[in-house]
Motif scaffolding. Structure first.
Motif, PDB file in Angstrom:
ATOM      1  N   LYS A 171       0.833  -1.205   0.000  1.00 43.27           N
ATOM      2  CA  LYS A 171       0.000   0.000   0.000  1.00 43.27           C
ATOM      3  C   LYS A 171       0.868   1.256   0.000  1.00 43.27           C
ATOM      4  N   VAL A 172       1.912   1.238   0.793  1.00 43.91           N
ATOM      5  CA  VAL A 172       2.802   2.390   0.876  1.00 43.91           C
ATOM      6  C   VAL A 172       3.575   2.555  -0.423  1.00 43.91           C
ATOM      7  N   THR A 173       4.011   1.446  -1.011  1.00 44.65           N
ATOM      8  CA  THR A 173       4.754   1.501  -2.266  1.00 44.65           C
ATOM      9  C   THR A 173       3.924   2.122  -3.378  1.00 44.65           C
ATOM     10  N   ALA A 174       2.661   1.775  -3.419  1.00 47.50           N
ATOM     11  CA  ALA A 174       1.770   2.342  -4.425  1.00 47.50           C
ATOM     12  C   ALA A 174       1.638   3.852  -4.248  1.00 47.50           C
ATOM     13  N   ALA A 175       1.553   4.293  -3.007  1.00 48.00           N
ATOM     14  CA  ALA A 175       1.455   5.732  -2.743  1.00 48.00           C
ATOM     15  C   ALA A 175       2.757   6.445  -3.075  1.00 48.00           C
ATOM     16  N   SER A 176       3.875   5.812  -2.772  1.00 42.74           N
ATOM     17  CA  SER A 176       5.182   6.416  -3.035  1.00 42.74           C
ATOM     18  C   SER A 176       5.417   6.590  -4.525  1.00 42.74           C
ATOM     19  N   ALA A 177       4.897   5.666  -5.313  1.00 41.19           N
ATOM     20  CA  ALA A 177       5.106   5.707  -6.763  1.00 41.19           C
ATOM     21  C   ALA A 177       4.514   6.957  -7.395  1.00 41.19           C
ATOM     22  N   GLN A 178       3.603   7.615  -6.723  1.00 39.49           N
ATOM     23  CA  GLN A 178       2.987   8.830  -7.251  1.00 39.49           C
ATOM     24  C   GLN A 178       3.937  10.023  -7.218  1.00 39.49           C
ATOM     25  N   THR A 179       5.034   9.881  -6.468  1.00 39.88           N
ATOM     26  CA  THR A 179       6.036  10.947  -6.403  1.00 39.88           C
ATOM     27  C   THR A 179       7.317  10.449  -7.060  1.00 39.88           C
ATOM     28  N   PRO A 180       7.649  10.956  -8.243  1.00 37.11           N
ATOM     29  CA  PRO A 180       8.851  10.487  -8.946  1.00 37.11           C
ATOM     30  C   PRO A 180      10.103  10.637  -8.096  1.00 37.11           C
ATOM     31  N   GLY A 181      10.947   9.615  -8.142  1.00 41.33           N
ATOM     32  CA  GLY A 181      12.204   9.649  -7.414  1.00 41.33           C
ATOM     33  C   GLY A 181      12.115   9.198  -5.971  1.00 41.33           C
ATOM     34  N   SER A 182      10.917   8.824  -5.525  1.00 41.55           N
ATOM     35  CA  SER A 182      10.761   8.387  -4.143  1.00 41.55           C
ATOM     36  C   SER A 182      11.214   6.950  -3.956  1.00 41.55           C
ATOM     37  N   GLU A 183      11.651   6.633  -2.758  1.00 40.22           N
ATOM     38  CA  GLU A 183      11.917   5.253  -2.389  1.00 40.22           C
ATOM     39  C   GLU A 183      10.573   4.547  -2.164  1.00 40.22           C
ATOM     40  N   PRO A 184      10.534   3.220  -2.270  1.00 48.49           N
ATOM     41  CA  PRO A 184       9.254   2.499  -2.202  1.00 48.49           C
ATOM     42  C   PRO A 184       8.408   2.783  -0.964  1.00 48.49           C
ATOM     43  N   LEU A 185       9.047   3.010   0.181  1.00 51.31           N
ATOM     44  CA  LEU A 185       8.294   3.218   1.424  1.00 51.31           C
ATOM     45  C   LEU A 185       8.323   4.673   1.882  1.00 51.31           C
TER      46      LEU A 185
END
Length: 509
Positions: A137-151
Motif C-alpha cells: 500500500k505504501v509503495t503504491a502511494a510512493s510511486a505517485q512521487t517520482p524519485g521516491s523510495e518504495p516506502l
C-alpha cells in the motif's frame, strides 16, 4: 533492556577532575588512545565487578597504577594511556576504596552494581513491523512521487525537515562517516549495505575493540535499535525500502551493549568514543544513556568515576575532530528543574528511588560538554509528549515521532518513524532515540558542505540552520486543563527546541 534513551548538560565549568582540555591539549594530532590488551589470572569462582580507574596522563603514573591494580586483586583489561583511563575487573569488594588511595589516581569506581557474568535505550514503546500488505500500500502511494523510495510515502519525517529535497541537491559525501554507538548494526540490510563502513566498525563490549567480521552486528533480532537508527541516518536511495536523512554518507556500527543484559556500561562507551576518534569518524550518534545510573551524581565516587572516564573519551574524540550527538530522553523531564525523581537506578540490580538535582547529577553522555542534545518532535513540529526538555540543556530538536497526539496524513497514518530493522525488515519506532539520528544526518550534510569544520563549528552551523517554532501558547496535550510541560525561553532559543528543529534543506543550500 538497555536504556536506549532520559536529561541537564554538564556545565562547561566542570570540576577539576573533568577539566581535561589542558591535559589533552598537548597531544599531537596523530596520537592514538588505542588500548593495550592484557591478561591475568582471574579468580575462578569469585564474583567480579568492572571498574574504571582514571589517572594522570603520564607513562610513569599509569605504569605504577597498573601495578597497584594487580596488587589490589584486580585484572587490567584495557589501558587507554592517552586519556589516562584503565579498565579493570576485580572480585575484591574493597578494590575501589583501595585504588583511590594510590598516588596518581584521580577517580575510580565500579561501572555496575551487578557482578560480571561470563561472556538503556530511548525508544518509546515496542516496534511495529510493516507487513507485506502494508508495504504494498505504501509503495503504491510512493510511486505517485517520482524519485521516491518504495516506502517513502510513510516517511513524514524526511519531508518535515526538507531531507527529501536536500537529497536532490547534495545527499552527503562518502568522505563523511556517522558512527552509530548502539546495539549493533545489521550491515547486510539492503538499505544499509551500500553505505556501510566495515573499517570503522567494531564491538566494544567490555572495553576492548573487536574488529573481526560481523562483530558490530546485533546479537539477536531483538537488538534492533542500532539498525533502526542507522537507517534514519543513511539508508541509501537505491530503489529499496526507505531513505535516510543523508543517503550519500557512510555509516558504521560500534556495538557497546553487554551480551547478557543488553546494558550500556561505561568501559564499552569509553572504548567506542576512542575507537571512533582513532578511525576517522566525523560524527557519532548516541541514543542511550550509560547504565546503570540514569543520572550520575558527583558526590558518589563510583558515579563520579563513570562521568570522568566517559568525559575523557568523548573529549579526546572531539579533539580529533569528532562531533557527538545524543538524545535528550523519554521521561518528559525538565532537565533544568531544581529536582527530578529517579526511581529507575541502578537498573542492573534493584532500583532505589532518589531525588536528584540535574545540575549536579548528570545524564551520560548527553550532558557532557560539547555534546549536542536533541529533543523529539512530531509531524506538527510540536515537542513529542514523551520527550525530555530543558532551557539551556536542549541544543536542537528533530523528528522523533508522536503516535499519540501528532498523526500524519500518510498511507499508514502512523506518527512514529519508519526505518530499517535486522533481517531485511522495516518497522515504526518513536523516541528521542529517533530524533538524535535525524540531527546527526543533518550534521553529516553540513560536514559534507563544510569538510574543514571543527566539531564546535559544526555544532554552531547545526544551530544556525535550525528553525525555531517558539514556545507554544499551551502544552495541554491530553486536554485535561493542566500543562503537560512548561516551555521556557524565547523565539531564538527555548527549552522545548533549543535553537530549533533541524533543517536538511537549509543545510545543503
Amino acid at each position: 533492556m538497555a536504556h536506549l534513551r532520559s536529561r541537564r548538560r554538564l556545565a562547561l565549568a566542570v570540576p577539576v577532575v573533568l577539566s581535561l582540555t589542558a591535559s589533552l591539549g598537548f597531544l599531537p594530532a596523530t596520537a592514538s588512545a588505542a588500548p593495550v590488551q592484557e591478561t591475568a589470572t582471574r579468580a575462578a569462582d569469585a564474583p567480579e565487578l568492572a571498574y574504571v580507574v582514571n589517572t594522570k596522563v603520564n607513562k610513569g603514573t599509569i605504569a605504577a597504577v597498573k601495578k597497584a591494580v594487580t596488587a589490589a586483586g584486580g585484572t587490567v583489561v584495557a589501558t587507554y594511556a592517552k586519556i589516562g583511563v584503565i579498565v579493570a575487573h576485580s572480585a575484591n569488594p574493597d578494590f575501589a576504596k583501595e585504588i583511590r588511595t594510590v598516588r596518581g589516581v584521580q577517580s575510580a569506581g565500579a561501572t555496575r552494581t551487578a557482578p560480571l557474568t561470563p561472556a538503556g535505550t530511548t525508544d518509546e514503546g515496542a516496534a511495529d513491523y510493516l507487513t507485506a500488505a502494508e508495504a504494498a500500500k505504501v509503495t503504491a502511494a510512493s510511486a505517485q512521487t517520482p524519485g521516491s523510495e518504495p516506502l517513502e510515502a510513510d516517511q513524514w519525517d524526511l519531508r518535515a525537515i526538507g531531507a527529501d529535497k536536500a537529497a536532490q541537491i547534495n545527499p552527503g559525501s562518502k568522505s563523511v562517516t556517522v558512527a552509530v554507538i548502539d546495539t549493533g548494526v545489521d550491515d547486510t540490510h539492503p538499505d544499509l549495505a551500500p553505505n556501510f563502513s566495515k573499517s570503522q566498525s567494531a564491538n566494544c563490549a567490555g572495553g576492548v575493540a573487536d574488529t573481526s567480521e560481523g562483530a558490530w552486528r546485533p546479537y539477536t533480532e531483538a537488538d534492533y535499535h542500532g539498525t533502526h537508527v542507522a537507517g534514519e541516518i543513511a539508508a541509501a536511495r537505491n530503489g529499496v525500502g526507505v531513505a535516510g536523512v543523508a543517503p550519500g554518507v557512510k555509516v558504521s556500527g560500534i556495538q557497546v551493549t553487554d551480551p547478557k543484559n543488553g546494558l550500556f556500561y561505561a568501559e564499552s562507551v569509553v572504548c567506542a568514543f576512542v575507537f571512533a576518534a582513532d578511525h576517522g569518524v566525523e560524527i557519532t550518534n548516541n541514543s542511550y544513556y550509560v547504565d546503570p545510573w540514569l543520572y550520575n551524581c558527583m558526590d558518589d565516587p563510583d558515579q563520579r568515576a563513570i562521568v570522568d572516564a566517559v568525559n575523557r573519551a568523548q573529549l579526546y574524540a572531539q579533539k580529533k575532530g569528532t562531533l557527538h550527538l545524543a538524545s535528550a530522553g523519554n521521561s518528559n523531564h525538565d532537565l533544568d528543574a531544581d529536582a527530578i525523581v529517579d526511581d529507575s537506578s541502578p537498573n542492573d540490580t534493584t532500583p532505589v528511588e532518589r531525588t536528584i538535582d540535574p545540575h549536579e547529577c548528570y545524564d551520560v553522555p548527553t550532558q557532557l560538554p560539547g555534546i549536542v542534545t536533541v529533543s523529539a518532535t512530531g509531524v506538527h513540529n510540536l515537542k513529542s509528549y514523551y520527550s525530555s526538555y530543558g532551557n539551556g540543556v536542549v541544543d536542537v530538536a528533530a523528528p522523533g515521532g508522536d503516535r499519540r497526539y501528532q498523526l500524519p496524513d500518510t498511507p499508514s497514518k502512523d506518527g512514529r518513524i519508519l526505518s530499517t530493522m535486522p533481517n531485511n525488515q522495516y518497522a515504526f519506532l518513536q523516541g528521542t532515540s529517533m530524533a538524535s539520528p535525524h540531527a546527526a544526518g543533518v550534521a553529516a550534510l553540513l560536514k559534507s558542505e563544510h569538510p574543514w569544520a571543527t566539531p564546535a563549528q559544526l555544532q554552531a552551523l547545526l544551530k544556525a540552520q535550525a528553525d525555531n517554532p517558539g514556545c507554544p501558547e499551551s502544552y495541554d496535550q491530553d486536554g485535561d486543563g493542566d500543562q503537560d510541560a512548561v516551555c521556557e525561553g524565547g523565539k531564538r532559543v527555548n527549552g522545548f527546541y533549543g535553537f530549533g528543529i533541524v533543517n536538511a534543506l537549509d543545510a545543503v543550500k
